[in-house]
Design an enzyme around this catalytic site. Structure first.
Site, PDB file in Angstrom:
ATOM      1  CG  ASP A  97     -61.374  18.238 -19.061  1.00  0.00           C
ATOM      2  OD1 ASP A  97     -61.443  18.621 -20.247  1.00  0.00           O
ATOM      3  OD2 ASP A  97     -61.047  17.074 -18.748  1.00  0.00           O
ATOM      4  CG  HIS A  98     -58.413  19.754 -21.936  1.00  0.00           C
ATOM      5  ND1 HIS A  98     -59.037  18.715 -21.293  1.00  0.00           N
ATOM      6  CD2 HIS A  98     -57.193  19.291 -22.287  1.00  0.00           C
ATOM      7  CE1 HIS A  98     -58.221  17.676 -21.254  1.00  0.00           C
ATOM      8  NE2 HIS A  98     -57.091  17.992 -21.849  1.00  0.00           N
ATOM      9  CG  ASP A 162     -56.903  13.439 -22.427  1.00  0.00           C
ATOM     10  OD1 ASP A 162     -56.971  14.657 -22.631  1.00  0.00           O
ATOM     11  OD2 ASP A 162     -56.028  12.920 -21.695  1.00  0.00           O
ATOM     12  NE  ARG A 450     -48.295  14.010 -22.253  1.00  0.00           N
ATOM     13  CZ  ARG A 450     -49.331  13.501 -22.901  1.00  0.00           C
ATOM     14  NH1 ARG A 450     -50.272  14.270 -23.374  1.00  0.00           N
ATOM     15  NH2 ARG A 450     -49.402  12.203 -23.075  1.00  0.00           N
ATOM     16  CB  SER A 636     -51.754  15.099 -26.520  1.00  0.00           C
ATOM     17  OG  SER A 636     -52.075  15.541 -27.811  1.00  0.00           O
ATOM     18  NE  ARG A 638     -52.587  18.294 -28.208  1.00  0.00           N
ATOM     19  CZ  ARG A 638     -51.672  18.920 -27.461  1.00  0.00           C
ATOM     20  NH1 ARG A 638     -50.834  19.772 -28.009  1.00  0.00           N
ATOM     21  NH2 ARG A 638     -51.611  18.723 -26.157  1.00  0.00           N
TER      22      ARG A 638
HETATM   23  C1  MIC Z   1     -52.617  16.484 -22.794  1.00  0.00           C
HETATM   24  O1  MIC Z   1     -52.481  16.127 -21.621  1.00  0.00           O
HETATM   25  O2  MIC Z   1     -51.674  16.676 -23.575  1.00  0.00           O
HETATM   26  C2  MIC Z   1     -54.028  16.713 -23.316  1.00  0.00           C
HETATM   27  C3  MIC Z   1     -54.222  18.150 -23.532  1.00  0.00           C
HETATM   28  O3  MIC Z   1     -54.953  16.283 -22.339  1.00  0.00           O
HETATM   29  C4  MIC Z   1     -54.180  15.897 -24.603  1.00  0.00           C
HETATM   30  C5  MIC Z   1     -55.464  16.073 -25.292  1.00  0.00           C
HETATM   31  C6  MIC Z   1     -55.568  17.324 -26.099  1.00  0.00           C
HETATM   32  O4  MIC Z   1     -54.602  17.787 -26.679  1.00  0.00           O
HETATM   33  O5  MIC Z   1     -56.686  17.853 -26.171  1.00  0.00           O
HETATM   34  C7  MIC Z   1     -53.960  14.395 -24.408  1.00  0.00           C
HETATM   35  O6  MIC Z   1     -53.346  14.000 -23.453  1.00  0.00           O
HETATM   36  O7  MIC Z   1     -54.402  13.615 -25.248  1.00  0.00           O
HETATM   37 FE1  SF4 Z   2     -55.856  17.792 -18.377  1.00  0.00          FE
HETATM   38 FE2  SF4 Z   2     -54.266  16.274 -19.921  1.00  0.00          FE
HETATM   39 FE3  SF4 Z   2     -53.287  17.740 -17.890  1.00  0.00          FE
HETATM   40 FE4  SF4 Z   2     -54.747  15.665 -17.345  1.00  0.00          FE
HETATM   41  S1  SF4 Z   2     -52.779  15.646 -18.378  1.00  0.00           S
HETATM   42  S2  SF4 Z   2     -54.905  17.666 -16.353  1.00  0.00           S
HETATM   43  S3  SF4 Z   2     -56.249  15.683 -18.995  1.00  0.00           S
HETATM   44  S4  SF4 Z   2     -54.252  18.506 -19.753  1.00  0.00           S
END
Ligand code: MIC
Ligand code: SF4
Length: 747
Positions: A97-98, A162, A450, A636, A638
């Protein structure tokens, strides 16, 4: 191989095991239990012996499932491959998805992603096939939505790589975001270890009225608790107001609990969950939850006397809840909508909105989209269209196909809405904008979760505000942030002014059922042992891992201070996403982004050369230290934000306070996470300091560590540092990483 599905047999067995473990814990505690405690203790590895002190001890748990998304699964699976284990021990899924970039709309964007990310998707698909993991293809949907639709169940426990994994709390699951190394533990058959959480109760009374939506509940809670208020806590919602909210609405609230740093958020089982399970063809699970209602709801005493069972209780009357807007730059800057116009004037936010965006993993339910449709239909009735670009990200193919069939999508498109792929896209910097010159100060409004600087389009000059989808839709019509959707008039295409009416309550489930996604899922081979996992040695995107070296048994003496970060330093600052997402499977390459978003306390600026300096130290065989401020590593899950520093030579990260997932990621990778016992000691750290961390041979749980700051002028300050490492975690530090320990055990 475990079945991937949360089948009725699997769920029934889970409930039986929970009941057994809870009987042991009830004997020990002899008091009523909250829902959080029931699920937590119902998944204890050792119910008789576990140390249960909330907020203090660590508990070892046995989650029922693991979920991973493509941007974090790469590193998780590379670590799993290094651990050399034939198959996953619990049901696990991977979701692509990302990595899909939002540029021209759903079809073209997905096609381009398939082409550009072929190597990575191939790796994930093959690894899933080999290790017995269910694989969701690109375009099938965003991890949290797909999990809610298919795998979440009341009373279950899941970890996901995630931070928004808690979305499944909307369906009564204890679901927590973790780094890949935690996922590897559970996939390898080991327990998941987490700080035993405190529990914050949120009592909801009344029911949502008018424009107010589930999103406004969590936006308000973000304002109350702030981005660190949920650290090492679970947010448990209860009361008649909670029962009145749809299951997907609960999902929105639980999802955004990640913005509080909460371990998870959870709702008790009730009628809306029952409806949702039946509406997603899981009636047997609804029946099982009803039969085991004592396991999926708190004990009645908790509702009657909440102050006795929660560390804090917040009460919200939904009858009087006003829609909220949060931002810019942080999700806890919350304002009721009626105060936004004044804030725009006072703070000089750009009033003109450049783009309005709805959907994402947080807010693309049938109910959300139907309420948005109500708003756009009112505009249509006055011959009006969106006055600014209006982008829609459906959370999954199931929801996308259903809103196309039922007409909502057509209505949104008819006022100018543009449909993006069922993927993260603009929510994670995978947004190629061309309607604005890069670097222009501008305002966007989203229904995402976010809003850190540079999060959506890579530009710090973009001010991102967050509201409910229906409020964002109203902004898409008005095009101005100072517009109050509840009161202010819009100009119809017929020249006549009109005021929007609050959208009507919308159905949470489609009357004709969801359109199921038949093509999105690929099950693994029954026997994957012959499947070969190949990584090209010259690949730019994937790199096999080399184990980190064990600790050499010596103190860290006079290590250079690579960076003293000031203020908010999220994982987006430590390991930025957007274009860097393409290197998520290549530790060396992604490390070139390390700390490039962090603000240097001595210059007030970010420094793009930080990775070069770190590499130079590494080349000299020197390790180094980072100093940070409050809630360091928020956001996140990560683990690249811990692995890149480790790879480039970081020995210790010393901060005022940590966010939960990041602190645990640092421990896993063998970096010492330390906090100033006296937070003002942060100010003693000066430019050019050399840092010594002493007496490491006697590193022990609960024992503070002494450090010396050797200043360039010859002066020395001694400071006391605290750590939260337990005996096992000290073992990870000594071994060089947690993975080095696991590997030893399975050989
Ligand atoms: C986010 O919403 O910040 C992400 C991208 O989904 C991250 C995961 C990532 O950095 O791959 C998260 O929420 O953990
Ligand atoms: Fe994707 Fe994270 Fe955004 Fe949700 S919050 S849509 S999992 S990047």
């Amino acid at each position: 191989m475990p079945a991937i599905e949360s089948s009725p047999e699997f769920v029934a067995a889970t409930y039986a095991k929970m009941a057994e473990r809870l009987a042991v814990v009830r004997k020990r505690l002899g008091r009523p239990l909250t829902l959080t405690e029931k699920i937590l203790y119902g998944h204890l590895d050792d119910p008789a012996g576990a140390d249960l002190r909330a907020g203090e001890s660590y508990v070892q748990l046995r989650p029922d499932r693991v979920a991973m998304q493509d941007a974090t699964a790469q590193m998780a699976l590379l670590q799993f491959a290094q651990a050399d284990i034939p198959r996953v021990a619990v049901p696990t899924t991977v979701h692509c998805d990302h990595l899909i970039q939002a540029r021209e709309g759903a079809a073209k964007d997905t096609e381009r992603a398939l082409d550009e990310n072929r190597e990575v998707y191939e790796f994930l698909r093959t690894a899933s096939n080999r290790y017995g993991i269910g694989f969701w293809k690109p375009g099938a949907g965003i991890i949290h939505q797909v999990v809610l639709e298919n795998y979440a169940f009341p009373g279950g426990m899941m970890i996901g790589t995630d931070s928004h994994t808690p979305n499944a709390g909307g369906l009564g699951m204890f679901a927590s975001g973790v780094g890949g190394a935690d996922a590897v533990d559970v996939m390898a058959g080991f327990p998941w270890e987490v700080k035993s959480p405190k529990i914050i109760g949120v009592k909801l009374t009344g029911s949502l009225q008018g424009w107010a939506s589930p999103k406004d509940v969590i936006l308000l809670v973000c304002g109350i608790l702030t981005v660190k208020g949920g650290t090492n806590a679970v947010i448990e919602y209860f009361g008649p107001g909670a029962a009145s909210i749809s299951c997907t609405g609960k999902g929105t609230i639980a999802n955004m609990g990640a913005e509080l740093g909460a371990t998870t958020s959870i709702f008790p089982f009730g009628a809306s969950m029952d409806r949702y399970l039946r509406g997603t063809e899981r009636a047997a699970l609804a029946d099982l939850a009803a039969k085991n209602v004592h396991l999926v709801t708190p004990d009645p005493e908790v509702e009657t006397d909440p102050a006795k069972y929660f560390s804090r209780v917040i009460e919200i009357d939904l009858n009087t809840l006003e829609p909220h807007l949060v931002g810019p730059h942080t999700p806890d800057l919350a304002r009721p909508i009626s105060q936004v116009a004044a804030a725009v004037a006072k703070e000089s936010y750009p009033d003109q909105i450049s783009v309005a965006l709805i959907g994402s993993c947080t807010n693309s339910s049938y109910e959300d989209i139907s309420r948005v449709t109500d708003v756009v239909q009112q505009a249509k009735a006055h011959s009006m269209k969106a006055t600014i670009p209006f982008l829609v990200t459906p959370g999954s193919e199931q929801i996308h196909a259903t809103i196309v069939r039922d007409g909502q999508m057509g209505e949104i498109q008819s006022v100018g809405g543009q449909v993006l792929a069922n993927a993260c896209g603009p929510c994670i910097g995978q947004w190629k904008r061309d309607e604005i010159k890069p670097g222009t100060r501008n305002t966007i409004v989203t229904s995402y979760n976010r809003n850190f600087p540079a999060r959506n389009d890579g530009s710090k000059e973009t001010l991102a505000f967050i509201a409910s989808p229906e409020i964002v839709a109203a902004y898409a019509l008005a095009g101005r942030l100072s517009f109050n959707p509840l009161k202010d008039a819009l100009q119809g295409g017929d020249g006549k002014p009109f005021v929007l009416k609050a959208p009507k309550p919308a159905p949470d489930l489609p009357a004709n059922g969801f359109v199921r996604d038949a093509d999105g899922y690929l099950p693994p081979a029954a026997d994957g042992s012959k499947v070969k996992l190949e990584v090209a040695p010259d690949s730019k995107r994937l790199q096999l891992l080399t184990p980190f070296a064990p600790w050499d048994g010596k103190d860290f003496v006079a290590l250079p201070l690579l960076m003293k970060a000031k203020g908010t330093c999220t994982t987006d600052h430590i390991s930025p996403a957007g274009p860097w997402l393409r290197f998520r499977g290549h530790l060396d390459n992604i490390s070139d982004n390390m700390l490039t978003g962090a603000v240097n306390a001595f210059t007030g600026q970010a420094n793009p050369n930080i990775p070069k300096t770190a590499r130079a130290y590494k080349a000299e065989g020197l390790r180094w230290v980072v100093v940070g401020d409050e809630n360091y590593g928020e956001g996140s899950s990560r683990e690249h934000a811990a692995m890149s520093p480790r790879f480039l030579g970081c020995a210790a990260v010393i901060v005022r306070s940590f966010a939960r997932i990041h602190e645990s990621n640092l421990k896993k990778q063998g970096i010492l996470p330390l906090t100033f016992v006296n937070p003002t000691d942060y100010d003693k750290v000066l430019e050019g300091d050399k840092v010594s961390v002493l007496e490491l041979a006697s590193l022990a749980p609960g024992r503070d560590v002494v450090a010396e700051l050797h200043h360039a002028n010859g002066g020395v300050d001694r400071v006391t540092l605290r750590h939260t490492l337990n005996a096992e975690q000290i073992g990870w530090f000594k071994a060089g990483s947690a993975l080095n320990v696991i590997k030893g055990q399975t050989r």
